[in-house]
Motif scaffolding. Sequence first.
Motif, PDB file in Angstrom:
ATOM      1  N   ARG A   6     123.127 -31.140  19.147  1.00  0.00           N
ATOM      2  CA  ARG A   6     121.908 -30.864  19.994  1.00  0.00           C
ATOM      3  C   ARG A   6     122.038 -30.845  21.528  1.00  0.00           C
ATOM      4  O   ARG A   6     121.080 -30.266  22.393  1.00  0.00           O
ATOM      5  CB  ARG A   6     120.667 -31.804  19.562  1.00  0.00           C
ATOM      6  N   GLU A  39     114.915 -28.450  18.237  1.00  0.00           N
ATOM      7  CA  GLU A  39     116.323 -28.655  18.446  1.00  0.00           C
ATOM      8  C   GLU A  39     117.204 -28.837  17.377  1.00  0.00           C
ATOM      9  O   GLU A  39     118.389 -28.145  17.391  1.00  0.00           O
ATOM     10  CB  GLU A  39     116.479 -29.822  19.637  1.00  0.00           C
ATOM     11  N   SER A  40     116.891 -29.506  16.636  1.00  0.00           N
ATOM     12  CA  SER A  40     117.714 -29.580  15.344  1.00  0.00           C
ATOM     13  C   SER A  40     117.890 -28.569  14.763  1.00  0.00           C
ATOM     14  O   SER A  40     119.145 -28.125  14.064  1.00  0.00           O
ATOM     15  CB  SER A  40     116.874 -30.881  14.538  1.00  0.00           C
TER      16      SER A  40
END
Length: 232
Positions: free
Chosen positions: A60, A49-50
Amino acid sequence: MSASRSRPPLDPSAGNVRRGRPTRAEELRTQLADEITRGLLLPGTALDESALAARFGVSRTPVREALRELTASGLVETRPHRGAVVARPGAERLQNMFQVMAELEALSASLCALHMTPQERRELEDLHARMGELMRQGDFAAYREANERFHAAIYAGSHNGYLIELAIGTRQRLSPFRRAQFRALGRLALSHTEHERVTIAILRGEREAAANAMRSHIAIIQDAYEQYAQSL
């Protein structure tokens, strides 16, 4: 007054079945889905996600939403302690999804033949004609966008709110595969021919013919996607 004339017209390009500008999560979902179906992101690839948020310059939150929607399509799998990874839906699950989509859209088309207002029929016919021009120009991006409006107009023309809800939800899950099938050779022209059969049947008020034409159209989309996937 007939049932079809008592209903207000629905604009196939806006309103009840189609929002305006896509959300950031929807844009991310489309981008990632295209990369997965094109083989640019291979099964097993981690989707952090990051890292994705940094890549696309977003928080995010839209990334998390996009991954959740891709999980529903079977393109992403979330594993305990491993996060999200690229996946591919099994052949049986994908076939089941297309079978349901075919019946939902066939029912929508059949109800359109009965309930579309005269204005809705004119709008559908005009949209189909514009798509013909896009097809002749080879404008894939514009044709795919118009294709979304075409099917949205048919959902709206059914005048059955629950059916519209089911059709949109199922279509969203299958959207990555329906978009990918346009990459198959000659698919644009064939798609327009299939739409022609659906449109003519609806305009003539032929319920069974409209359902059969739409059911056949979805089956061909499934075949086109499978052929494209095998070519990767």
